[in-house]
Write a protein that holds these residues in place. Sequence first.
Motif, PDB file in Angstrom:
ATOM      1  N   GLY A  14       0.824  -1.209   0.000  1.00  0.00           N
ATOM      2  CA  GLY A  14       0.000   0.000   0.000  1.00  0.00           C
ATOM      3  C   GLY A  14       0.855   1.255   0.000  1.00  0.00           C
ATOM      4  N   GLY A  15       1.986   1.204   0.727  1.00  0.00           N
ATOM      5  CA  GLY A  15       2.908   2.327   0.716  1.00  0.00           C
ATOM      6  C   GLY A  15       3.577   2.502  -0.639  1.00  0.00           C
ATOM      7  N   ILE A  16       3.951   1.393  -1.266  1.00  0.00           N
ATOM      8  CA  ILE A  16       4.577   1.459  -2.592  1.00  0.00           C
ATOM      9  C   ILE A  16       3.600   2.000  -3.627  1.00  0.00           C
ATOM     10  CG2 ILE A  16       5.557   0.043  -4.446  1.00  0.00           C
ATOM     11  CD1 ILE A  16       6.726  -1.777  -2.276  1.00  0.00           C
ATOM     12  N   ALA A  17       2.312   1.750  -3.417  1.00  0.00           N
ATOM     13  CA  ALA A  17       1.290   2.208  -4.368  1.00  0.00           C
ATOM     14  C   ALA A  17       1.254   3.718  -4.500  1.00  0.00           C
ATOM     15  CB  ALA A  17      -0.091   1.696  -3.947  1.00  0.00           C
ATOM     16  N   THR A  18       1.834   4.434  -3.523  1.00  0.00           N
ATOM     17  CA  THR A  18       1.857   5.902  -3.617  1.00  0.00           C
ATOM     18  C   THR A  18       2.742   6.375  -4.764  1.00  0.00           C
ATOM     19  OG1 THR A  18       3.650   6.038  -1.974  1.00  0.00           O
ATOM     20  CG2 THR A  18       1.381   6.199  -1.160  1.00  0.00           C
ATOM     21  N   LEU A  19       3.509   5.461  -5.373  1.00  0.00           N
ATOM     22  CA  LEU A  19       4.246   5.803  -6.589  1.00  0.00           C
ATOM     23  C   LEU A  19       3.287   6.224  -7.701  1.00  0.00           C
ATOM     24  CD1 LEU A  19       6.952   2.990  -6.787  1.00  0.00           C
ATOM     25  CD2 LEU A  19       7.367   5.428  -6.455  1.00  0.00           C
ATOM     26  N   ASP A  20       2.082   5.648  -7.661  1.00  0.00           N
ATOM     27  CA  ASP A  20       1.046   6.011  -8.636  1.00  0.00           C
ATOM     28  C   ASP A  20       0.486   7.376  -8.225  1.00  0.00           C
ATOM     29  OD1 ASP A  20      -1.328   6.322 -10.101  1.00  0.00           O
ATOM     30  OD2 ASP A  20      -1.676   4.156 -10.161  1.00  0.00           O
ATOM     31  N   SER A  22      -2.127   8.957  -8.936  1.00  0.00           N
ATOM     32  CA  SER A  22      -3.549   8.971  -8.599  1.00  0.00           C
ATOM     33  C   SER A  22      -3.796   8.454  -7.188  1.00  0.00           C
ATOM     34  CB  SER A  22      -4.338   8.133  -9.606  1.00  0.00           C
ATOM     35  OG  SER A  22      -3.947   6.765  -9.558  1.00  0.00           O
ATOM     36  N   VAL A  23      -2.904   7.577  -6.704  1.00  0.00           N
ATOM     37  CA  VAL A  23      -3.038   7.056  -5.342  1.00  0.00           C
ATOM     38  C   VAL A  23      -2.425   8.018  -4.339  1.00  0.00           C
ATOM     39  CG1 VAL A  23      -2.440   5.156  -3.775  1.00  0.00           C
ATOM     40  CG2 VAL A  23      -3.030   4.666  -6.162  1.00  0.00           C
ATOM     41  N   GLY A  24      -1.213   8.473  -4.645  1.00  0.00           N
ATOM     42  CA  GLY A  24      -0.522   9.363  -3.726  1.00  0.00           C
ATOM     43  C   GLY A  24      -1.209  10.704  -3.542  1.00  0.00           C
ATOM     44  N   GLY A  25      -1.979  11.138  -4.554  1.00  0.00           N
ATOM     45  CA  GLY A  25      -2.624  12.452  -4.458  1.00  0.00           C
ATOM     46  C   GLY A  25      -4.071  12.423  -4.042  1.00  0.00           C
ATOM     47  N   ASP A  26      -4.612  11.241  -3.725  1.00  0.00           N
ATOM     48  CA  ASP A  26      -6.024  11.120  -3.356  1.00  0.00           C
ATOM     49  C   ASP A  26      -6.139  10.284  -2.083  1.00  0.00           C
ATOM     50  OD1 ASP A  26      -8.720  10.530  -3.084  1.00  0.00           O
ATOM     51  OD2 ASP A  26      -9.059  10.203  -5.224  1.00  0.00           O
ATOM     52  N   SER A  31      -6.707   5.127   0.750  1.00  0.00           N
ATOM     53  CA  SER A  31      -7.321   4.287   1.790  1.00  0.00           C
ATOM     54  C   SER A  31      -7.926   3.027   1.189  1.00  0.00           C
ATOM     55  CB  SER A  31      -8.399   5.079   2.533  1.00  0.00           C
ATOM     56  OG  SER A  31      -7.845   6.196   3.198  1.00  0.00           O
ATOM     57  N   ALA A  32      -8.563   3.168   0.022  1.00  0.00           N
ATOM     58  CA  ALA A  32      -9.165   2.015  -0.647  1.00  0.00           C
ATOM     59  C   ALA A  32      -8.095   1.035  -1.109  1.00  0.00           C
ATOM     60  CB  ALA A  32     -10.010   2.483  -1.833  1.00  0.00           C
ATOM     61  N   VAL A  33      -7.016   1.571  -1.693  1.00  0.00           N
ATOM     62  CA  VAL A  33      -5.923   0.707  -2.156  1.00  0.00           C
ATOM     63  C   VAL A  33      -5.257   0.010  -0.976  1.00  0.00           C
ATOM     64  CG1 VAL A  33      -3.618   0.726  -3.203  1.00  0.00           C
ATOM     65  CG2 VAL A  33      -5.480   1.967  -4.303  1.00  0.00           C
ATOM     66  N   MET A  34      -5.056   0.734   0.122  1.00  0.00           N
ATOM     67  CA  MET A  34      -4.463   0.120   1.310  1.00  0.00           C
ATOM     68  C   MET A  34      -5.341  -1.015   1.836  1.00  0.00           C
ATOM     69  SD  MET A  34      -1.991  -0.070   3.458  1.00  0.00           S
ATOM     70  CE  MET A  34      -1.023   1.443   3.375  1.00  0.00           C
ATOM     71  N   ALA A  35      -6.656  -0.806   1.853  1.00  0.00           N
ATOM     72  CA  ALA A  35      -7.567  -1.875   2.272  1.00  0.00           C
ATOM     73  C   ALA A  35      -7.447  -3.066   1.330  1.00  0.00           C
ATOM     74  CB  ALA A  35      -9.005  -1.357   2.305  1.00  0.00           C
TER      75      ALA A  35
END
Length: 326
Positions: A14-20, A22-26, A31-35
């Motif tokens: 979930g932390g790595i997903a912030t590279l995207d 759209s994920v890091g800025g929303d 929260s949805a991706v982390m879940a």
Amino acid sequence: MDTGTHIAMGVALGGIATLDPSVGGDPVLFSAVMAGTVIGSHAPDFDTVLKLKSNAVYLRHHRGITHSIPLVLFWGLLISSLIFLAIPNMPYAVLWRWTTLAVVIHVFVDIFNAYGTQALRPFSNKWIALGFINTFDPVIFTAHIVGFGFWMLGFNPAQTFLTIYSLLVFYYLKRFLQKRVLERKIEIYYGEVEGIFTSPTINQRIWRLAITTKDSFYVARANHGNIQIVDQFERIPVPNNKLMATAKTDRNVAAFLSFSKVYRWEQVEYDDYTEVRFIDLRYRSKSHYPFVAVVKISEDLEILNSYTGWVFSEDKLQDKLLLEDV
């Protein structure tokens, strides 16, 4: 891997997903991706509930169909769809991509321990068990805890965990090479070896080994690369007779035989029944082999009762047999 490490990997992903962007800025999408990554990182092990039915059913299916290619896709779709229903109006494809990746990583890391998975189903039912990472590995788990600490201190989570995973690649390589050194020593000493089954322990220096040659089974322990044989059994083929044919029809025995890679058998005759026991040699613990399948068969070749699973004393095993219904 164990549940705690799987979930830790889900949080890290979930932390790595912030590279995207759209994920890091929303924050909502994050929260949805982390879940999704946390639930997806554990989803294939939902089959643990099969233990409530019976050990035989659990053995047949744990890390089997639930870790297969079709179910990996199913878990990703199911989890991301449920999250999307709860939190709509977000890019579903992004949510699905990271959730499915969490499921894939779960199945991938499971192939490195001694238990393994049937990850290639439906193309192959073969168990893939590379046997050089313990189910709970303190180095891997601690690396994630350290990563969470840096994250809490304000470090970029994506950079932090990508760095940690890059280092863990070298750790996996080290453990693989340790395994190969042990296998090479065994092959040099015994010559024609038909099977070597390695089980690493939490202690980095200690490995459990089960070795199959043409005539014998050897159970060994390696410490600092020094291999010590702790048990030796004559390799006697399972007889092709009516008693054994009956034993193999039992659901507990059949489940054990479908899973166990190296085992020996025993047969003890009593006044009015015969007990047949199959003993897995990979899991020796304090001079005891806890993973077994036992079936009691009457003189008329009727199955009286049976059991398969992990038991650590003969008294407990007999209690389990009394509780089992045929």
